[in-house]
Motif scaffolding. Structure first.
Motif: not given
Lengths: 179, 179
Positions: A23, A36, A42, A47, A50
Motif C-alpha cells: 500500500y 482499515y 485492499y 486499493a 493489492i
C-alpha cells in the motif's frame, strides 16, 4: 487426542506487514490501523489491486510469523493432534511457498498434518482456529475466531486476540477435561 | 447433496505408464503386468530408486487421464458434491503440477473442491474412492477401493476395477436413494 485445525494466514502467518508495504509503495503513505479496521487493507478506496499480489510467486514465502504462535503451537502439539488447514488452492503459486514456509517456521508439524484446500467444510476436527467466519460457520466442532481487521464486528464465536489467549483457552480446556 | 472424496493418483491420473517408462529406461526392458501385480513397480528388485522420481518437478504434470474417468466424474458431479482429495504434501513439487493437471483435465471441478493433504483421516465425506487401503481404513463414510497393482489382495472394501464400475455403483446408489 483431540484434533485442532489451524489456519495459516492472519493466524500463524502475518499477512499485514506485507499488505501495508505494498500500500505504501503504491500510494506513498502507510494507512493507520483505524483506517482499515473492520475490513481488509485492499478494501480501502482504490486499493483493490493489492489483492492481486496474493497471486504472485513468493508472496507467502517470507511472511513474518504471528507473534507467539510458534511457542504456543509447539505446546499445543504435545496435547492435541494439530493439522494446519489453509485455503491455498485459489493461489496457484502459494502452494509451494506455503509448504516451504511451514517447513522453515513450524518444522515440528509433519507434512502429513498439512492440508491445502479451497473451502474447509469437509474438515473434521474438534477445534478450528481461523480468522474467517465462513470457515467457522460450516465447521462441526468448536470454532475459535482469531481476531483480524476484517472480523472485528463478529460476535457468534469465541474470540482470541493473540496467541497468549489461545494458550489460555486450551489450558482451560485441558483442565476441564481432566476434572 | 452427498459428498464424494475422490483420489487422484491411480484413480483419475494413471501413474503406471510413466513408472514403466522409467523402469524401461533404467533396466532396458518393460516389466510385464504379472511381474508387478500385487505390488508397486518400484518394489521390483533393485527398482526402489524409481520412487524418487515422484519428487521431481513435472512428474505429475503430464500423467495420462485414467480411462473413462472424465466422463464419469462429470456425470457424478451433477449428482454429488465432488472433492478431489490427494495425498500430495510429501511431494513438494507435485503441488502446482497437480493443480495445473486438474485445471487442464477436470476444469469443471472448482478450485474450492480440491484438497491436497498428507493423511486423509481428517476428511469428512459420504464416499471415498481411493486405491490406498490406509485411507479407507480411517474413513468414516463408505469406502470404494479402486483396483491398483498394490491392492489386489485386499478384501475389506467394495472394489471397483474401472470407471464403468464406478458409474454402475453410483447409479445403484441413486436408484436406492430414490426408492
Amino acid at each position: 487426542m483431540k484434533r485442532i485445525a489451524l489456519d495459516m494466514d492472519e493466524v500463524i502467518a502475518d499477512v499485514y506487514p506485507k499488505f501495508l508495504d505494498y500500500y505504501e509503495r503504491d500510494f506513498g503513505f502507510r494507512p493507520k490501523r483505524e483506517d482499515y479496521w473492520g475490513k481488509k487493507v485492499y478494501e480501502l478506496e482504490g486499493a483493490m489491486h493489492i489483492r492481486k499480489y496474493l497471486f504472485e510467486p513468493g508472496f507467502f514465502r517470507d511472511l513474518p510469523v504471528m507473534e507467539g504462535s510458534q511457542e504456543v503451537v509447539k505446546w499445543l502439539n504435545e496435547h492435541y493432534d494439530i493439522y494446519v488447514v489453509t485455503s491455498a488452492m485459489e493461489f496457484r503459486n502459494s502452494l509451494i511457498d506455503k509448504r516451504d514456509w511451514l517447513e522453515e517456521h513450524f518444522p515440528f508439524i509433519h507434512w502429513k498434518k498439512v492440508i491445502m484446500c479451497g473451502d474447509k467444510s469437509v474438515i473434521n476436527a474438534d477445534y478450528m482456529i481461523d480468522d474467517h467466519v465462513r470457515n467457522l460457520v460450516t465447521f462441526n466442532g468448536k470454532g475459535l475466531l482469531y481476531t483480524a481487521t476484517h472480523n472485528t464486528e463478529e460476535t457468534r464465536f469465541s474470540r482470541v486476540d493473540n496467541w497468549k489467549e489461545v494458550r489460555t483457552f486450551f489450558e482451560n480446556e485441558l483442565k476441564n477435561e481432566s476434572i
